[in-house]
Write a protein that holds these residues in place. Structure first.
Motif, PDB file in Angstrom:
ATOM      1  N   ALA A 113       3.104   2.301  10.279  1.00 54.80           N
ATOM      2  CA  ALA A 113       3.233   2.454   8.825  1.00 54.80           C
ATOM      3  C   ALA A 113       4.349   1.575   8.280  1.00 54.80           C
ATOM      4  O   ALA A 113       4.231   1.018   7.175  1.00 54.80           O
ATOM      5  N   ILE A 114       5.445   1.432   9.026  1.00 51.38           N
ATOM      6  CA  ILE A 114       6.538   0.545   8.621  1.00 51.38           C
ATOM      7  C   ILE A 114       6.043  -0.892   8.571  1.00 51.38           C
ATOM      8  O   ILE A 114       6.350  -1.650   7.642  1.00 51.38           O
ATOM      9  N   ARG A 115       5.270  -1.260   9.568  1.00 50.47           N
ATOM     10  CA  ARG A 115       4.721  -2.615   9.594  1.00 50.47           C
ATOM     11  C   ARG A 115       3.819  -2.855   8.380  1.00 50.47           C
ATOM     12  O   ARG A 115       3.885  -3.899   7.741  1.00 50.47           O
ATOM     13  N   ARG A 116       2.968  -1.877   8.063  1.00 48.12           N
ATOM     14  CA  ARG A 116       2.064  -2.015   6.916  1.00 48.12           C
ATOM     15  C   ARG A 116       2.853  -2.131   5.613  1.00 48.12           C
ATOM     16  O   ARG A 116       2.527  -2.937   4.741  1.00 48.12           O
ATOM     17  N   ALA A 117       3.899  -1.327   5.468  1.00 49.32           N
ATOM     18  CA  ALA A 117       4.708  -1.363   4.255  1.00 49.32           C
ATOM     19  C   ALA A 117       5.435  -2.689   4.105  1.00 49.32           C
ATOM     20  O   ALA A 117       5.688  -3.147   2.986  1.00 49.32           O
ATOM     21  N   THR A 118       5.764  -3.329   5.220  1.00 48.98           N
ATOM     22  CA  THR A 118       6.571  -4.550   5.189  1.00 48.98           C
ATOM     23  C   THR A 118       5.730  -5.814   5.120  1.00 48.98           C
ATOM     24  O   THR A 118       6.028  -6.735   4.349  1.00 48.98           O
ATOM     25  N   PHE A 119       4.673  -5.887   5.900  1.00 45.51           N
ATOM     26  CA  PHE A 119       3.886  -7.116   6.018  1.00 45.51           C
ATOM     27  C   PHE A 119       2.427  -6.979   5.609  1.00 45.51           C
ATOM     28  O   PHE A 119       1.679  -7.956   5.637  1.00 45.51           O
ATOM     29  N   GLY A 120       2.003  -5.781   5.255  1.00 45.93           N
ATOM     30  CA  GLY A 120       0.609  -5.592   4.885  1.00 45.93           C
ATOM     31  C   GLY A 120      -0.219  -5.058   6.029  1.00 45.93           C
ATOM     32  O   GLY A 120       0.267  -4.843   7.142  1.00 45.93           O
ATOM     33  N   ASN A 121      -1.510  -4.867   5.776  1.00 46.65           N
ATOM     34  CA  ASN A 121      -2.391  -4.166   6.712  1.00 46.65           C
ATOM     35  C   ASN A 121      -3.011  -5.072   7.765  1.00 46.65           C
ATOM     36  O   ASN A 121      -3.554  -4.582   8.753  1.00 46.65           O
ATOM     37  N   ASP A 122      -2.949  -6.383   7.594  1.00 48.33           N
ATOM     38  CA  ASP A 122      -3.676  -7.288   8.482  1.00 48.33           C
ATOM     39  C   ASP A 122      -2.757  -8.018   9.450  1.00 48.33           C
ATOM     40  O   ASP A 122      -1.687  -8.506   9.066  1.00 48.33           O
ATOM     41  N   LEU A 123      -3.201  -8.106  10.700  1.00 48.39           N
ATOM     42  CA  LEU A 123      -2.570  -8.964  11.695  1.00 48.39           C
ATOM     43  C   LEU A 123      -3.390 -10.243  11.789  1.00 48.39           C
ATOM     44  O   LEU A 123      -4.608 -10.188  11.990  1.00 48.39           O
ATOM     45  N   GLU A 124      -2.736 -11.376  11.637  1.00 50.52           N
ATOM     46  CA  GLU A 124      -3.435 -12.665  11.664  1.00 50.52           C
ATOM     47  C   GLU A 124      -3.153 -13.374  12.990  1.00 50.52           C
ATOM     48  O   GLU A 124      -1.998 -13.525  13.396  1.00 50.52           O
ATOM     49  N   PHE A 125      -4.217 -13.794  13.668  1.00 51.50           N
ATOM     50  CA  PHE A 125      -4.099 -14.556  14.907  1.00 51.50           C
ATOM     51  C   PHE A 125      -4.784 -15.899  14.714  1.00 51.50           C
ATOM     52  O   PHE A 125      -5.881 -15.969  14.160  1.00 51.50           O
ATOM     53  N   GLU A 126      -4.146 -16.959  15.186  1.00 51.03           N
ATOM     54  CA  GLU A 126      -4.738 -18.291  15.139  1.00 51.03           C
ATOM     55  C   GLU A 126      -4.755 -18.904  16.534  1.00 51.03           C
ATOM     56  O   GLU A 126      -3.808 -18.746  17.313  1.00 51.03           O
ATOM     57  N   GLN A 127      -5.845 -19.582  16.836  1.00 49.25           N
ATOM     58  CA  GLN A 127      -5.969 -20.328  18.084  1.00 49.25           C
ATOM     59  C   GLN A 127      -5.813 -19.433  19.318  1.00 49.25           C
ATOM     60  O   GLN A 127      -5.167 -19.806  20.302  1.00 49.25           O
TER      61      GLN A 127
ATOM     62  N   ARG B  30       9.387   2.974   4.447  1.00 43.63           N
ATOM     63  CA  ARG B  30       9.708   2.017   3.399  1.00 43.63           C
ATOM     64  C   ARG B  30       9.596   0.594   3.939  1.00 43.63           C
ATOM     65  O   ARG B  30       9.576   0.364   5.157  1.00 43.63           O
ATOM     66  N   GLU B  31       9.547  -0.359   3.037  1.00 44.82           N
ATOM     67  CA  GLU B  31       9.525  -1.770   3.401  1.00 44.82           C
ATOM     68  C   GLU B  31      10.879  -2.181   3.956  1.00 44.82           C
ATOM     69  O   GLU B  31      11.929  -1.826   3.408  1.00 44.82           O
ATOM     70  N   LEU B  32      10.880  -2.938   5.035  1.00 46.23           N
ATOM     71  CA  LEU B  32      12.124  -3.405   5.634  1.00 46.23           C
ATOM     72  C   LEU B  32      12.731  -4.539   4.816  1.00 46.23           C
ATOM     73  O   LEU B  32      12.018  -5.341   4.212  1.00 46.23           O
ATOM     74  N   THR B  33      14.063  -4.611   4.809  1.00 44.82           N
ATOM     75  CA  THR B  33      14.793  -5.632   4.061  1.00 44.82           C
ATOM     76  C   THR B  33      15.523  -6.572   5.015  1.00 44.82           C
ATOM     77  O   THR B  33      15.468  -6.419   6.242  1.00 44.82           O
ATOM     78  N   GLY B  34      16.219  -7.538   4.435  1.00 47.24           N
ATOM     79  CA  GLY B  34      17.016  -8.453   5.246  1.00 47.24           C
ATOM     80  C   GLY B  34      18.085  -7.737   6.043  1.00 47.24           C
ATOM     81  O   GLY B  34      18.385  -8.117   7.182  1.00 47.24           O
TER      82      GLY B  34
ATOM     83  N   GLY C  46       0.810  -1.208   0.000  1.00 49.63           N
ATOM     84  CA  GLY C  46       0.000   0.000   0.000  1.00 49.63           C
ATOM     85  C   GLY C  46       0.847   1.263   0.000  1.00 49.63           C
ATOM     86  O   GLY C  46       2.014   1.273  -0.366  1.00 49.63           O
ATOM     87  N   GLN C  47       0.237   2.345   0.450  1.00 47.96           N
ATOM     88  CA  GLN C  47       0.901   3.645   0.439  1.00 47.96           C
ATOM     89  C   GLN C  47       1.933   3.744   1.553  1.00 47.96           C
ATOM     90  O   GLN C  47       1.681   3.326   2.687  1.00 47.96           O
ATOM     91  N   ASN C  48       3.088   4.307   1.231  1.00 47.03           N
ATOM     92  CA  ASN C  48       4.150   4.472   2.218  1.00 47.03           C
ATOM     93  C   ASN C  48       4.240   5.907   2.723  1.00 47.03           C
ATOM     94  O   ASN C  48       5.182   6.255   3.427  1.00 47.03           O
ATOM     95  N   HIS C  49       3.282   6.738   2.355  1.00 42.23           N
ATOM     96  CA  HIS C  49       3.249   8.121   2.809  1.00 42.23           C
ATOM     97  C   HIS C  49       2.113   8.293   3.815  1.00 42.23           C
ATOM     98  O   HIS C  49       0.984   7.870   3.560  1.00 42.23           O
ATOM     99  N   ILE C  50       2.413   8.908   4.963  1.00 43.16           N
ATOM    100  CA  ILE C  50       1.398   9.141   5.978  1.00 43.16           C
ATOM    101  C   ILE C  50       1.474  10.590   6.451  1.00 43.16           C
ATOM    102  O   ILE C  50       2.469  11.283   6.219  1.00 43.16           O
ATOM    103  N   THR C  51       0.413  11.020   7.102  1.00 44.05           N
ATOM    104  CA  THR C  51       0.373  12.349   7.698  1.00 44.05           C
ATOM    105  C   THR C  51       0.390  12.207   9.211  1.00 44.05           C
ATOM    106  O   THR C  51      -0.509  11.599   9.793  1.00 44.05           O
ATOM    107  N   LEU C  52       1.424  12.746   9.838  1.00 43.97           N
ATOM    108  CA  LEU C  52       1.565  12.666  11.284  1.00 43.97           C
ATOM    109  C   LEU C  52       0.606  13.642  11.970  1.00 43.97           C
ATOM    110  O   LEU C  52       0.109  14.583  11.356  1.00 43.97           O
TER     111      LEU C  52
END
Length: 285
Positions: A129-143, A73-77, A50-56
């Protein structure tokens, strides 16, 4: 069968508090508990960044002008290695995320000085925003075990669903807080520099940490008779007034309220609290 996730009882980085981030043993144990599920489940699924620009909410002021636009930006290795090198300190991990994952605020490139100027809430919004850029907008929980009925729940939490506090006037930098006996304190909101100063107090004395915050953020106190004390000693304030000011600083700080996220469990109909921590946002790294 995969073992259910048990959420550890430890301080979230996003509860707008300035305490409890420097216990390496607790942080390590908590992070390991939260990451266990993802290690068993394999690699995370990365969504559209998604978008990597936000308004603080506040941003920075330069020569009388406010700059609130930021780019992440998206985080790298390479970033992952740097984050791992930060060790078990949640605060150091957080700082590393900011320095590696934020490109600019306004027209300035991110560095430690700039990071220290930002409101705590703006810093936490940048990490989201860093998390969204790197892994997307959703947090997945199981069990996830429901604390009311015990049923195991699979849950998808969009980052947009996390409660967020806005500033009514982003350019307002001082606030009046009514105190007892007709007095009032003029305060400013804590920044990254204030957070670092609090965390430098290593003896675990919460009252001393509170005094550090108050000493830095209380600009003046006006008594009912009109007399004004500039930069009053935090220890001279009454316990009641200290609590009032600290609550105001916490409640007014803008940004995501990670500790306040709740969901309604359809089976039992109960509202369940699910605090979002730094380990939750970046589990799988």
């Amino acid at each position: 069968m995969t073992e259910p996730v048990v959420l550890p009882n430890f301080e979230s980085f996003g509860d707008q508090a300035l305490k409890g981030l420097e216990s390496p043993e607790e942080a390590t144990a908590a992070t390991q508990a939260l990451l266990k599920e993802d290690r068993n489940a394999g690699e995370p699924v990365i969504d559209d960044p998604g978008q990597n620009h936000i308004t603080l909410e506040r941003g920075i002021c330069r020569e009388g002008a406010w700059y609130r636009e930021a780019e992440v930006r998206e985080l790298t290795g390479a970033d992952e290695e740097a984050i791992a090198a930060a060790g078990s300190s949640s605060y150091k991990v957080f700082e590393t995320l900011l320095l590696r994952g934020v490109r600019t605020v306004g027209h300035e490139f991110m560095d430690r000085k700039l990071a220290s100027e930002l409101l705590i809430g703006d810093r936490e919004f940048l990490v989201m925003a860093i998390r969204r850029a790197t892994f997307g907008n959703d947090l997945e929980f199981e069990q996830l075990p429901c604390p009311d009925c015990g049923e195991l729940v699979d849950l998808t939490v969009p980052l947009d669903a996390i409660p967020f506090t806005h500033l009514p006037d982003p350019e307002q930098t001082e606030y009046d807080v009514p105190l007892r006996r007709g007095a009032a304190a003029t305060v400013r909101l804590p920044t990254g520099a204030d957070q670092a100063a609090v965390l430098a107090i290593k003896d675990g004395n919460g009252a001393k940490q509170d005094s550090e915050v108050l000493g830095r953020c209380v600009l003046r106190v006006r008594q009912a008779d009109g007399s004004v004390t500039k930069r009053p000693a935090a220890t001279s304030l009454s316990m009641s007034d200290r609590k009032t000011i600290l609550k105001f600083l916490t409640d007014t700080q803008p940004g995501p309220r990670y500790a306040d996220f709740t969901f309604v469990h359809d089976t039992c109909g109960k509202e369940v609290t699910l605090p979002i921590s730094l380990a939750v946002l970046f589990r799988g790294m």
